[in-house]
Scaffold this active site. Sequence first.
Site, mmCIF file in Angstrom:
data_model
loop_
_atom_site.group_PDB
_atom_site.id
_atom_site.type_symbol
_atom_site.label_atom_id
_atom_site.label_comp_id
_atom_site.label_asym_id
_atom_site.label_seq_id
_atom_site.Cartn_x
_atom_site.Cartn_y
_atom_site.Cartn_z
ATOM 1 C CG MET A 1 -10.028 3.870 6.988
ATOM 2 S SD MET A 1 -8.397 4.040 7.706
ATOM 3 C CE MET A 1 -8.549 3.038 9.167
ATOM 4 C CB CYS A 2 -14.573 7.994 9.774
ATOM 5 S SG CYS A 2 -13.010 8.187 10.655
#
Length: 606
Positions: free
Chosen positions: A487-488
């Site tokens: 997600m990052c």
Amino acid sequence: MVSDLKFAPSFQSFVDSSFFHELSRLKLDIFKLDSDEKALYTQLDLNQFTSNVLAISLRDDSFQKPDNDEHNIILKGYLLNFNTIELFKNCNKIQFIKEKGQELLQRGLENDLNEIISFYMISFADLKKYKFYYWICMPSFQSDGATYQIISSKVIASDSDISVSFIKQNVIIACVISGVIQKATPDNLKVCEKVVFKDFSHLKDIPSAVTKNILTVWSKLSPRETYTICFLRSDESSFEAEIIINNGNNPSLKVSGWEKNGLGKLAPKSIDLSSLMDPVKIADQAVDLNLKLMKWRIAPKIDLDGIRNTKALLLGSGTLGCYVSRVLLAWGVRHISFVDNSTVSFSNPVRQSLYNFEDCGKPKAQIASEALKRIFPSVESSGYQLEIPMIGHPVTNEKKQRQDYEALEDLIKSHDVIFLLMDARETRWLPSVLGRLHNKIVINAALGFDSYLVMRHGNDDDKLGCYFCNDILAPSDSLTDRTLDQMCTVTRPGVALLAASQAVELLVTYLQPTPNVLGTSPHQIRGFLNEFKTVSQSTPEYEHCCAGNKSVISALQENGWNFVRQALDDYKCVEKLSGLSKVQEEAELALEEDFDFSEDDEFVTG
């Protein structure tokens, strides 16, 4: 009674700060490295001389020749602006004024006596520190060793015939032939009885030093025993003098006329405008300085105004958004808008240059905009906190999401270039379609761990592909059910700087007229940090592209939010509309045919 003729100083300069502001502009935009003499002009009110010297006033309009005025006379001068302080200092001031005096002498001998009065300014403009060095001279010349004596003098009344007649002449010097005022041409000087001179001095029986210019030219054109000059002034001290000239035996010319500085010394003057200027204005000019220097020698045809006037919309105010905005500022872009829906996290400030520790928890777009204004107060920047509707992410709050869509479209309409700098792939879909619909420049930048992609989207003219033209699937939800590292944005810290700088450089190159002075404008740039290599390539548009397909563009144009809502709820509707579904079906059918073996088929091995 015979007495030596004395002379008063010829002039005093008054240089307004506006003159140096205009010199700065002309040096940067027009003169550049050209150090040839430039014309200067000052207007003299011949009826209003109140001091003992001629006042040479220079302002911002002194670089343009003024319109003729019957009450004023235009005095032409010259500016020699050096490119370095060393050239200014090393200029031989004695030789300089001697050469100018010789030029004025020749003009008087060949043209008109009024051309023997002129002024010269030498200067150096330190445009980075706003400090200006200058020295002005008005050459007065005579034969080396010449002496002048008055053998008679009488007062001239202000209402005398010669005074009244001369006032009507818009000149400084004239001849009197048979009692009539005539032009001071070489032929007239040879036969005239006297010369009339609008004297700058008001000292009794002491004329201005440029009287020596008159006497030198006159004596060379018409050698005679005595020379009569009427010195007409604006007060009651006008007088007529009969003068004897002894030119001596030295043919060389002696020239003087450099102005003394405020300390009474023969030395240049300087002025520092930095303390007088608005700091915001200084910053505004300083930003343009390095850019305009490009036009001096390296890239004289670069279009800086086109870059400056471009309105940039940055979708995404993270690492890429921060760096892109800084490079845009460096290129002189004055209108930069940010869009983001998140807040500054504690991990952001070390990677995202517009944020500090104190900004954590605050809206990114707003803080980025405020930071940009602190860096450069003249920038027009705004921050918009809105969530870009994402294809494949079902509608959860239709009222708000519709407002976000409408706000996004309005922003795209009001800007010239759209930078797509978001993390999620599906976030880029709607801005890509809107950019194509409204014919905007779209620049995409995307990061991998040690790689990046920078590309400009194509349009109807160049038929180049967009970010989605290589896909056979429309983007869908890529954020659900992801681990933290998925997600990052996990990337080498330097990759974002490389991508951001190349994204802006791609835009700047694209904005240039043809032939492009900055080189080629590639379609896409792929960088690979593991090999420290970049590759430029071009790909054509794909007729079934989920973002550039004509049916998709038309659906958005005709149905607006209704189409967007449908795409959010079900991304496959976009695949059907663009023809991707059919492409997928044909691919599956072809795959089935390739592996459709009958039971009797045997594999032969050996």
